[in-house]
Design an enzyme around this catalytic site. Sequence first.
Site, PDB file in Angstrom:
ATOM      1  N   ARG A 145      -5.026  10.184   4.627  1.00 45.44           N
ATOM      2  CA  ARG A 145      -4.052  11.262   4.776  1.00 45.44           C
ATOM      3  C   ARG A 145      -3.048  11.290   3.644  1.00 45.44           C
ATOM      4  O   ARG A 145      -2.513  12.338   3.304  1.00 45.44           O
ATOM      5  CB  ARG A 145      -3.286  11.087   6.084  1.00 45.44           C
ATOM      6  CG  ARG A 145      -4.133  11.099   7.309  1.00 45.44           C
ATOM      7  CD  ARG A 145      -3.248  10.858   8.509  1.00 45.44           C
ATOM      8  NE  ARG A 145      -2.113  11.765   8.468  1.00 45.44           N
ATOM      9  CZ  ARG A 145      -2.125  13.011   8.923  1.00 45.44           C
ATOM     10  NH1 ARG A 145      -3.203  13.477   9.491  1.00 45.44           N
ATOM     11  NH2 ARG A 145      -1.066  13.768   8.830  1.00 45.44           N
TER      12      ARG A 145
ATOM     13  N   LYS B 102       0.835  -1.207   0.000  1.00 47.24           N
ATOM     14  CA  LYS B 102       0.000   0.000   0.000  1.00 47.24           C
ATOM     15  C   LYS B 102       0.866   1.253   0.000  1.00 47.24           C
ATOM     16  O   LYS B 102       0.667   2.157  -0.814  1.00 47.24           O
ATOM     17  CB  LYS B 102      -0.893   0.002   1.253  1.00 47.24           C
ATOM     18  CG  LYS B 102      -1.572   1.333   1.514  1.00 47.24           C
ATOM     19  CD  LYS B 102      -2.456   1.292   2.741  1.00 47.24           C
ATOM     20  CE  LYS B 102      -1.772   1.549   4.060  1.00 47.24           C
ATOM     21  NZ  LYS B 102      -1.486   2.965   4.373  1.00 47.24           N
ATOM     22  N   ASN B 103       1.834   1.308   0.923  1.00 45.32           N
ATOM     23  CA  ASN B 103       2.586   2.553   1.098  1.00 45.32           C
ATOM     24  C   ASN B 103       3.625   2.795   0.007  1.00 45.32           C
ATOM     25  O   ASN B 103       4.295   3.834   0.005  1.00 45.32           O
ATOM     26  CB  ASN B 103       3.211   2.608   2.492  1.00 45.32           C
ATOM     27  CG  ASN B 103       2.136   2.784   3.557  1.00 45.32           C
ATOM     28  OD1 ASN B 103       0.987   3.107   3.236  1.00 45.32           O
ATOM     29  ND2 ASN B 103       2.488   2.563   4.805  1.00 45.32           N
TER      30      ASN B 103
ATOM     31  N   ARG C 116       0.047  14.199  13.736  1.00 41.60           N
ATOM     32  CA  ARG C 116       0.514  14.050  12.356  1.00 41.60           C
ATOM     33  C   ARG C 116       0.462  15.327  11.518  1.00 41.60           C
ATOM     34  O   ARG C 116      -0.303  15.439  10.560  1.00 41.60           O
ATOM     35  CB  ARG C 116      -0.253  12.924  11.665  1.00 41.60           C
ATOM     36  CG  ARG C 116      -0.049  11.596  12.370  1.00 41.60           C
ATOM     37  CD  ARG C 116      -0.736  10.460  11.687  1.00 41.60           C
ATOM     38  NE  ARG C 116      -0.032   9.957  10.530  1.00 41.60           N
ATOM     39  CZ  ARG C 116      -0.502   9.008   9.740  1.00 41.60           C
ATOM     40  NH1 ARG C 116      -1.672   8.488   9.979  1.00 41.60           N
ATOM     41  NH2 ARG C 116       0.206   8.591   8.715  1.00 41.60           N
TER      42      ARG C 116
ATOM     43  N   CYS D 124      -5.580  12.460  13.695  1.00 44.18           N
ATOM     44  CA  CYS D 124      -6.025  11.108  13.371  1.00 44.18           C
ATOM     45  C   CYS D 124      -5.817  10.233  14.581  1.00 44.18           C
ATOM     46  O   CYS D 124      -5.241  10.661  15.572  1.00 44.18           O
ATOM     47  CB  CYS D 124      -5.332  10.589  12.118  1.00 44.18           C
ATOM     48  SG  CYS D 124      -3.791   9.769  12.399  1.00 44.18           S
TER      49      CYS D 124
ATOM     50  N   VAL E 232       7.556   6.823  17.247  1.00 47.69           N
ATOM     51  CA  VAL E 232       7.252   7.549  16.000  1.00 47.69           C
ATOM     52  C   VAL E 232       5.963   8.359  16.131  1.00 47.69           C
ATOM     53  O   VAL E 232       5.912   9.525  15.753  1.00 47.69           O
ATOM     54  CB  VAL E 232       7.188   6.578  14.795  1.00 47.69           C
ATOM     55  CG1 VAL E 232       6.812   7.326  13.519  1.00 47.69           C
ATOM     56  CG2 VAL E 232       8.526   5.859  14.622  1.00 47.69           C
TER      57      VAL E 232
ATOM     58  N   ASP F 212       4.489   0.477  12.183  1.00 53.52           N
ATOM     59  CA  ASP F 212       3.318  -0.222  11.635  1.00 53.52           C
ATOM     60  C   ASP F 212       3.256  -1.699  12.044  1.00 53.52           C
ATOM     61  O   ASP F 212       2.305  -2.393  11.691  1.00 53.52           O
ATOM     62  CB  ASP F 212       3.300  -0.114  10.101  1.00 53.52           C
ATOM     63  CG  ASP F 212       2.988   1.303   9.640  1.00 53.52           C
ATOM     64  OD1 ASP F 212       2.478   2.097  10.456  1.00 53.52           O
ATOM     65  OD2 ASP F 212       3.256   1.619   8.464  1.00 53.52           O
TER      66      ASP F 212
ATOM     67  N   ARG G 113      -8.568  -0.781   4.346  1.00 47.59           N
ATOM     68  CA  ARG G 113      -7.697   0.265   3.795  1.00 47.59           C
ATOM     69  C   ARG G 113      -6.320  -0.307   3.491  1.00 47.59           C
ATOM     70  O   ARG G 113      -5.622   0.226   2.634  1.00 47.59           O
ATOM     71  CB  ARG G 113      -7.526   1.400   4.826  1.00 47.59           C
ATOM     72  CG  ARG G 113      -8.759   2.256   4.993  1.00 47.59           C
ATOM     73  CD  ARG G 113      -8.430   3.465   5.841  1.00 47.59           C
ATOM     74  NE  ARG G 113      -7.105   3.956   5.505  1.00 47.59           N
ATOM     75  CZ  ARG G 113      -6.197   4.380   6.376  1.00 47.59           C
ATOM     76  NH1 ARG G 113      -6.478   4.414   7.646  1.00 47.59           N
ATOM     77  NH2 ARG G 113      -5.020   4.783   5.973  1.00 47.59           N
TER      78      ARG G 113
HETATM   79  N1  EPU Z   1       5.887  14.693  11.120  1.00 43.78           N
HETATM   80  C1  EPU Z   1       6.014  16.030  11.432  1.00 43.78           C
HETATM   81  N2  EPU Z   1       5.839  16.952  10.435  1.00 43.78           N
HETATM   82  C2  EPU Z   1       5.547  16.597   9.157  1.00 43.78           C
HETATM   83  C3  EPU Z   1       5.434  15.251   8.834  1.00 43.78           C
HETATM   84  C4  EPU Z   1       5.606  14.294   9.840  1.00 43.78           C
HETATM   85  O1  EPU Z   1       6.250  16.371  12.567  1.00 43.78           O
HETATM   86  O2  EPU Z   1       5.393  17.500   8.311  1.00 43.78           O
HETATM   87  C5  EPU Z   1       6.059  13.661  12.162  1.00 43.78           C
HETATM   88  C6  EPU Z   1       4.794  12.864  12.430  1.00 43.78           C
HETATM   89  O3  EPU Z   1       3.914  13.529  13.279  1.00 43.78           O
HETATM   90  C7  EPU Z   1       5.338  11.585  13.018  1.00 43.78           C
HETATM   91  C8  EPU Z   1       6.677  11.430  12.303  1.00 43.78           C
HETATM   92  O4  EPU Z   1       6.953  12.676  11.715  1.00 43.78           O
HETATM   93  O5  EPU Z   1       5.566  11.725  14.393  1.00 43.78           O
HETATM   94  C9  EPU Z   1       6.714  10.363  11.250  1.00 43.78           C
HETATM   95  O6  EPU Z   1       5.572  10.445  10.419  1.00 43.78           O
HETATM   96  P1  EPU Z   1       5.653  10.260   8.848  1.00 43.78           P
HETATM   97  O7  EPU Z   1       5.489  11.578   8.205  1.00 43.78           O
HETATM   98  O8  EPU Z   1       6.847   9.459   8.494  1.00 43.78           O
HETATM   99  O9  EPU Z   1       4.343   9.412   8.565  1.00 43.78           O
HETATM  100  P2  EPU Z   1       3.520   9.450   7.241  1.00 43.78           P
HETATM  101  O10 EPU Z   1       4.411   9.733   6.107  1.00 43.78           O
HETATM  102  O11 EPU Z   1       2.308  10.267   7.432  1.00 43.78           O
HETATM  103  C10 EPU Z   1       3.883   6.924   6.601  1.00 43.78           C
HETATM  104  C11 EPU Z   1       3.004   5.742   6.364  1.00 43.78           C
HETATM  105  C12 EPU Z   1       2.415   5.295   7.710  1.00 43.78           C
HETATM  106  C13 EPU Z   1       3.563   4.937   8.652  1.00 43.78           C
HETATM  107  C14 EPU Z   1       4.529   6.136   8.790  1.00 43.78           C
HETATM  108  C15 EPU Z   1       5.747   5.821   9.619  1.00 43.78           C
HETATM  109  C16 EPU Z   1       2.237   6.110   4.112  1.00 43.78           C
HETATM  110  C17 EPU Z   1       1.122   6.428   3.195  1.00 43.78           C
HETATM  111  N3  EPU Z   1       1.962   6.107   5.426  1.00 43.78           N
HETATM  112  O12 EPU Z   1       3.044   7.926   7.158  1.00 43.78           O
HETATM  113  O13 EPU Z   1       1.632   4.158   7.452  1.00 43.78           O
HETATM  114  O14 EPU Z   1       3.064   4.598   9.916  1.00 43.78           O
HETATM  115  O15 EPU Z   1       4.946   6.571   7.484  1.00 43.78           O
HETATM  116  O16 EPU Z   1       6.455   4.769   9.075  1.00 43.78           O
HETATM  117  O17 EPU Z   1       3.340   5.822   3.673  1.00 43.78           O
HETATM  118  C18 EPU Z   1      -0.099   2.620   7.839  1.00 43.78           C
HETATM  119  O18 EPU Z   1       0.178   2.100   6.749  1.00 43.78           O
HETATM  120  O19 EPU Z   1      -0.893   2.092   8.667  1.00 43.78           O
HETATM  121  C19 EPU Z   1       0.492   3.886   8.202  1.00 43.78           C
HETATM  122  C20 EPU Z   1      -0.006   4.678   9.155  1.00 43.78           C
END
Ligand code: EPU
Length: 418
Positions: A93, A22-23, A122, A117, A327, A305, A397
């Site tokens: 998201r 998915k990701n 996030r 969320c 995280v 995850d 999802r």
């Molecule tokens: N963060 C910030 N500012 C930002 C962006 C992120 O502070 O602008 C923080 C977040 O709050 C969090 C940390 O950085 O504490 C890491 O979050 P990240 O941005 O890496 O998460 P994401 O990109 O929104 C992706 C996956 C998630 C997975 C995380 C961590 C996708 C579509 N989603 O989310 O997947 O948990 O990376 O590995 O790639 C899932 O599949 O169930 C899922 C939630």
Amino acid sequence: MERLLIRGGAPLYGSIRISGAKNAALPVMAATLLADGPMTVANIPHLHDVTTTMELLGRMGVELTVHEGMEVEVNTATIEGFRAPYELVKTMRASILVLGPLLARFGQAEVSLPGGCAIGSRPVNIHVDGLRAMGAEIEVTDGYIKGRADRLRGAHIRMDVSTVTGTENLMMAAALAEGTSVLENAAREPEVADLAECINAMGGRISGIGTSTLTIEGVERLRGIRHQVLPDRIETGTYLVAAAMTGGDVLLKDTAPEPVATVIDKLRESGAEVTAGADWIRLVMHDRPRAVDVETAPYPGFPTDMQAQFCALNAISTGAGEVTETVFENRFMHCLEMQRMGADIFVEGATARIRGVERLTAAPVIATDLRASASLVLAGLVAEGETRVDRIYHIDRGYECIEEKLAQLGADIQRVPD
Ligand code: EPU
């Protein structure tokens, strides 16, 4: 709304195929916006988030053709809108991933702010600040991120936090920017590397793939190609834990061991025998698992995850284990539900202290997010009686045909309407 009914007790035996990730699929689908010709994405999993992404692109006027075996052909020549509306972003998201490509290729974008969320606040500040550094004018008003840009300029960006979609968004934007960008403290997840390889195959110039410093030389145009999405490492890990918890013997095909190395290490520590080849992993568990300590971290650390699934494993293990989440700030909702099934869990701050019990007992439980719901299904597989998991739209999802795959391995599980 549908629910899952699971009668626990059967060890899992047999083999199943792992789906595309998915990701990895979601960012690659967003990257199709960068291509100036039709692009085909293969090994796409059949999941709600993929359908949502297709709807998002479709509403912008992008032409999508679904071929046999979940290959999707995307043609952006017909695009006429540049907006990701709230009603779609609130369900997924990852819609934020269209922001970078839209600004880079079409010079305009309007993407709803995702908001809070179930697993924490996030924010998306790193996405927005990075695009601003590349010269985009961005306003955040009426709940939307509204951006405009002439051609983006390469920039040197150090991200404070390792962010997966943030890195992906900025990498996609930089790929079509004028000049060179450097992204420091970039996320190193395999899905980020897969997107970078995809962009390079489209004609992009990204180096440092798989490291925390990405150098991206912008190019004038990127062409459409056929890209095959990676196997899903979290689906892989989830079925490995299912096999370990039930004392089973399971072979996973069309997957790869390396991206789940930390998960396999923990399962071995827990007593599992794990063997693997280039595209398969087999797990055999003879005894009750031993509880393990786990601390989540960005890749190559232990994945957040997979945290909920290890809470489920510890809940029925011998001994006690600590699961620490670094995280996300609020990712222990599954623990409260597992307590209702008789788990001995004490959550304090970022750590769940879990003492294994010999048997969980079935209860109606509610899925609060994708991985939490998977962990409740795992708990149901070993609980005495019939577990009912509600709100399974979260599972759909991210897990393709979960009840079919588990049933294929001998689990007593069915999907029923409300
Ligand atoms: N963060 C910030 N500012 C930002 C962006 C992120 O502070 O602008 C923080 C977040 O709050 C969090 C940390 O950085 O504490 C890491 O979050 P990240 O941005 O890496 O998460 P994401 O990109 O929104 C992706 C996956 C998630 C997975 C995380 C961590 C996708 C579509 N989603 O989310 O997947 O948990 O990376 O590995 O790639 C899932 O599949 O169930 C899922 C939630």
